[in-house]
Write an enzyme that holds these catalytic residues in place. Structure first.
Site, PDB file in Angstrom:
ATOM      1  N   GLY A 159       0.823  -1.213   0.000  1.00  0.00           N
ATOM      2  CA  GLY A 159       0.000   0.000   0.000  1.00  0.00           C
ATOM      3  C   GLY A 159       0.851   1.254   0.000  1.00  0.00           C
ATOM      4  O   GLY A 159       1.945   1.304  -0.571  1.00  0.00           O
ATOM      5  N   GLY A 160       0.333   2.265   0.692  1.00  0.00           N
ATOM      6  CA  GLY A 160       1.024   3.552   0.740  1.00  0.00           C
ATOM      7  C   GLY A 160       2.419   3.445   1.338  1.00  0.00           C
ATOM      8  O   GLY A 160       3.281   4.283   1.075  1.00  0.00           O
ATOM      9  N   GLY A 162      20.132  13.749 -30.917  1.00  0.00           N
ATOM     10  CA  GLY A 162      19.719  14.222 -29.594  1.00  0.00           C
ATOM     11  C   GLY A 162      20.366  13.423 -28.487  1.00  0.00           C
ATOM     12  O   GLY A 162      20.659  13.956 -27.404  1.00  0.00           O
ATOM     13  N   ALA A 163      20.606  12.148 -28.747  1.00  0.00           N
ATOM     14  CA  ALA A 163      21.209  11.315 -27.706  1.00  0.00           C
ATOM     15  C   ALA A 163      22.624  11.804 -27.374  1.00  0.00           C
ATOM     16  O   ALA A 163      23.051  11.762 -26.215  1.00  0.00           O
ATOM     17  CB  ALA A 163      21.231   9.857 -28.145  1.00  0.00           C
TER      18      ALA A 163
HETATM   19  C1  HXC Z   1      -2.175  -4.830  12.484  1.00  0.00           C
HETATM   20  C2  HXC Z   1      -1.474  -6.733  11.457  1.00  0.00           C
HETATM   21  C3  HXC Z   1      -1.589  -6.119  10.201  1.00  0.00           C
HETATM   22  C4  HXC Z   1      -1.986  -4.765  10.163  1.00  0.00           C
HETATM   23  C5  HXC Z   1      -0.921  -8.119   9.896  1.00  0.00           C
HETATM   24  N1  HXC Z   1      -1.069  -7.957  11.222  1.00  0.00           N
HETATM   25  N2  HXC Z   1      -1.256  -7.017   9.259  1.00  0.00           N
HETATM   26  N3  HXC Z   1      -1.768  -6.080  12.593  1.00  0.00           N
HETATM   27  N4  HXC Z   1      -2.274  -4.164  11.327  1.00  0.00           N
HETATM   28  N5  HXC Z   1      -2.047  -4.099   9.005  1.00  0.00           N
HETATM   29  C6  HXC Z   1      -0.772  -8.932  12.260  1.00  0.00           C
HETATM   30  C7  HXC Z   1      -1.542 -10.213  12.123  1.00  0.00           C
HETATM   31  O1  HXC Z   1      -2.784 -10.081  12.767  1.00  0.00           O
HETATM   32  C8  HXC Z   1      -0.631 -11.159  12.873  1.00  0.00           C
HETATM   33  O2  HXC Z   1      -0.787 -10.915  14.250  1.00  0.00           O
HETATM   34  C9  HXC Z   1       0.753 -10.679  12.500  1.00  0.00           C
HETATM   35  O3  HXC Z   1       0.589  -9.318  12.100  1.00  0.00           O
HETATM   36  C10 HXC Z   1       1.380 -11.436  11.375  1.00  0.00           C
HETATM   37  O4  HXC Z   1       0.464 -11.443  10.272  1.00  0.00           O
HETATM   38  P1  HXC Z   1       0.207 -12.750   9.388  1.00  0.00           P
HETATM   39  O5  HXC Z   1      -0.922 -12.446   8.493  1.00  0.00           O
HETATM   40  O6  HXC Z   1       0.086 -13.939  10.288  1.00  0.00           O
HETATM   41  O7  HXC Z   1       1.582 -12.863   8.606  1.00  0.00           O
HETATM   42  P2  HXC Z   1       1.840 -13.326   7.113  1.00  0.00           P
HETATM   43  O8  HXC Z   1       1.059 -14.569   6.808  1.00  0.00           O
HETATM   44  O9  HXC Z   1       3.333 -13.394   6.956  1.00  0.00           O
HETATM   45  O10 HXC Z   1       1.272 -12.181   6.197  1.00  0.00           O
HETATM   46  C11 HXC Z   1       1.839 -10.880   6.288  1.00  0.00           C
HETATM   47  C12 HXC Z   1       0.977  -9.900   5.465  1.00  0.00           C
HETATM   48  C13 HXC Z   1      -0.502 -10.025   5.900  1.00  0.00           C
HETATM   49  C14 HXC Z   1       1.124 -10.244   3.973  1.00  0.00           C
HETATM   50  C15 HXC Z   1       1.544  -8.519   5.698  1.00  0.00           C
HETATM   51  O11 HXC Z   1      -0.536  -9.972   7.335  1.00  0.00           O
HETATM   52  C16 HXC Z   1      -1.347  -8.931   5.381  1.00  0.00           C
HETATM   53  O12 HXC Z   1      -1.716  -8.938   4.205  1.00  0.00           O
HETATM   54  N6  HXC Z   1      -1.719  -7.994   6.270  1.00  0.00           N
HETATM   55  C17 HXC Z   1      -2.564  -6.896   5.875  1.00  0.00           C
HETATM   56  C18 HXC Z   1      -1.705  -5.860   5.181  1.00  0.00           C
HETATM   57  C19 HXC Z   1      -2.476  -4.607   4.898  1.00  0.00           C
HETATM   58  O13 HXC Z   1      -3.527  -4.645   4.242  1.00  0.00           O
HETATM   59  N7  HXC Z   1      -1.971  -3.493   5.461  1.00  0.00           N
HETATM   60  C20 HXC Z   1      -2.571  -2.245   5.208  1.00  0.00           C
HETATM   61  C21 HXC Z   1      -1.907  -1.738   3.898  1.00  0.00           C
HETATM   62  S1  HXC Z   1      -2.467  -0.183   3.468  1.00  0.00           S
HETATM   63  P3  HXC Z   1      -0.576 -12.032  15.363  1.00  0.00           P
HETATM   64  O14 HXC Z   1      -1.077 -11.382  16.599  1.00  0.00           O
HETATM   65  O15 HXC Z   1      -1.365 -13.213  14.921  1.00  0.00           O
HETATM   66  O16 HXC Z   1       0.903 -12.274  15.377  1.00  0.00           O
HETATM   67  C22 HXC Z   1      -1.440   0.801   4.247  1.00  0.00           C
HETATM   68  C23 HXC Z   1      -1.816   2.203   4.108  1.00  0.00           C
HETATM   69  C24 HXC Z   1      -0.631   3.069   4.241  1.00  0.00           C
HETATM   70  O17 HXC Z   1      -0.513   0.460   4.842  1.00  0.00           O
HETATM   71  C25 HXC Z   1      -1.087   4.389   3.781  1.00  0.00           C
HETATM   72  C26 HXC Z   1       0.011   5.359   3.766  1.00  0.00           C
HETATM   73  C27 HXC Z   1      -0.458   6.602   3.118  1.00  0.00           C
END
Ligand code: HXC
Length: 526
Positions: free
Chosen positions: A181-182, A416-417
């Protein structure tokens, strides 16, 4: 909640110190043994192990290890791990100060909440005011979902600081886990991005979203893995098989760069003589301009100890960009690569070189440009893809650069290059050419076909006429001294003297001053 009962009137400080040591031990242990095991099962080192690889042994000084979030809801009150999932601080790399933050995936998946973000903001502010490079070790799940908008605001604060620090201190992003994401925009705003195959992925939307929107099934690695960004998108400049190799190269890069925009890059001792003649160059480059060769070998022959540290080695391979040293002084090398697409300039090559030129200029690293370019790549894809805009980026970057700039024309330099590849007319301080140079609007064959089309068509023997006009054009306009006679190259040199000429030229230019116009900023093409 932590509660501390201070001892009543202790005779000395020993009790406090022991309690502190025990508390510190808990911080260093991390959340749990099972979380560390899971990290290992994912094929990843822990954040602390990574910091140990990045910094000189024992030099890392952690700050805010005792920081914990104060968020509420979704059970967060019951779960307030030390560090809040990011380890921040500074240490030394080959004895020079460097700041870093490392996401700890074992804590909330390394996700970024308010306290986590504030820790990063603090270390970024410190790095900028101390004038030392900043390295981020990324392994996090993005915005902490339970903290909502405060997490998003935290990212905004990082992006703003990335931009404010841009061109002030070197910023290096090392992707060692998910970066989605971001969150990907912070690496994109920094100077150099490193990735490790198999464990690092960067994308704006992950495979699940891609599937739901487009129906396409694609793995994390194929969507945003290290090779994708190292070879296809260009979002990563460096790709490795292991974290150890990756972090060793981060150290190597840091050892070359200046700490900030007010310092010059460190000078390295070298046993390579500044007057070493490069006798093999006349054999490395074929005399026939249509024959390919590896420009890398040419560069290696010229620079100190044959060493160049390439940026984007596997992306836009028709242009080479990298750091090398000449008589111990760091230089940025930009060179057409005739071994790949004949060294033609296209969209990606222009973008790659433009970014590199700007980076070198920001950090006072002189530029050496080796030219052997047949022109820009023709075609609908290039035109519709915006070669005008993208090619202009390279032109803009060179025109804007105030560092010492030396151009060396090895063989072809057309149209140009030729201008874009740091010609004297766009501000190179010095331009040299080998006697094999062909500097012209276009090659003699093309020129004869355009200018003498009628004469060729009307001749009794058109092919003989064509050959005559090609020869005529070449001997009048493309001969090795043509540009030198007009002062557009300072000298035509024996290739064997290249190293010495470059070292002498850059030595003369070391204290170059080139004041910039008084303006808020330019408006480069994008
Ligand atoms: C809080 C999170 C989390 C999140 C994962 N966890 N994502 N906690 N916020 N965004 C936690 C899980 O609950 C889990 O907790 C631990 O982290 C490990 O996650 P798993 O899923 O078990 O790990 P894995 O299978 O390796 O997968 C990792 C992952 C997946 C690919 C990152 O977790 C995932 O897709 N998470 C969502 C990512 C996401 O959508 N993020 C938001 C992106 S948008 P426990 O307690 O079980 O250990 C964004 C906006 C930014 O970031 C904007 C900026 C402008």
């Amino acid at each position: 909640m932590t509660t501390i009962d201070p001892p009543a009137n202790p005779p000395d400080l020993r009790g406090y110190v022991e309690e502190l040591a025990a508390a510190r031990e808990r911080v260093l242990e991390g959340p749990s043994a099972s979380a560390s095991r899971q990290q290992a099962e994912r094929g990843k080192l822990t954040a602390r192990a990574r910091l140990d690889l990045l910094f000189d042994p024992g030099s890392f000084r952690e700050i805010e290890g005792f920081r914990r979030h104060r968020a509420v809801g979704f059970g967060l009150e019951e779960r307030r791990p030390w560090t809040d999932g990011v380890i921040t601080g500074w240490g030394t790399v080959f004895g020079r100060t460097v700041f870093a933050y490392a996401h700890d995936f074992r804590v909330f998946g390394g996700s970024l909440g308010e306290a986590h973000a504030q820790k990063i903001h603090k270390v970024m502010d410190l790095a900028k005011s101390a004038g030392a490079p900043l390295v981020s070790l990324s392994d996090g799940a993005g915005a902490r979902i339970q903290e909502g908008v405060t997490a998003l605001a935290g990212y905004g604060g990082i992006f703003r600081r990335n931009v404010r620090a841009s061109g002030v201190i070197p910023q290096i992003s090392v992707i060692l886990g998910p970066c989605a994401g971001g969150a990907t925009y912070s690496p994109a705003l920094t100077d150099f991005v490193f990735m490790v195959r198999g464990i690092a992925q960067m994308y704006i939307t992950g495979p699940e979203v891609v599937h739901s929107v487009t129906g396409e099934d694609i793995s994390h690695e194929r969507l945003g893995g290290a090779d994708v960004h190292g070879e296809v998108s260009g979002a990563a400049g460096f790709v490795y098989d292991t974290e150890e190799d990756c972090l060793a190269d981060v150290r190597h890069l840091l050892s070359m760069l200046p700490s900030n925009n007010r310092e010059l890059a460190p000078v390295a001792a070298t046993g390579d003589s500044p007057i070493r003649r490069c006798a093999s160059l006349v054999d490395l480059v074929p005399g026939d301009p249509s024959r390919a060769y590896d420009m890398r070998a040419v560069i290696e022959e010229i620079v100190d100890d044959g060493e160049m540290f390439e940026v984007h080695a596997s992306w836009a391979q028709n242009i080479l960009c990298g750091f090398a040293r000449l008589d111990g002084h760091l230089v940025g090398i930009v060179a057409n690569q005739p071994a790949w697409l004949a060294g033609v300039l296209d969209i990606h090559a222009s973008e790659k070189a433009a970014r590199f030129v700007s980076t070198c200029d920001a950090f006072s690293i002189p530029l050496v440009t080796l030219v052997d370019v047949p022109g820009f790549l023709p075609g609908r894809d290039q035109e519709h893809g915006g070669i005008i805009r993208h090619g202009a980026k390279l032109l803009y970057a060179y025109c804007d650069a105030t560092v010492p700039r030396v151009q060396l024309i090895v063989r072809k330099a057309y149209g140009g290059a030729y201008i874009v590849m740091d010609s004297q007319s766009i501000g190179a301080d010095l331009s040299f050419a080998w006697p094999s140079n062909e500097i012209a609007v276009m090659g003699a064959e093309g020129a004869a076909n355009v200018v003498f089309r009628r004469e060729i068509a009307e001749a009794a023997d058109p092919e003989a006429a064509r050959a005559h006009w090609i020869k005529e054009y070449r001997s009048q306009l493309v001969h090795p001294l043509y540009a030198a006679e007009r002062g557009l190259v300072e000298d035509v040199i024996d290739p064997a003297d290249t190293r010495t000429v470059l070292i002498e030229s850059l030595g003369m230019l070391r204290a170059k001053q080139a004041p910039l116009p008084d303006r808020k900023h330019g408006n480069p093409p994008s």
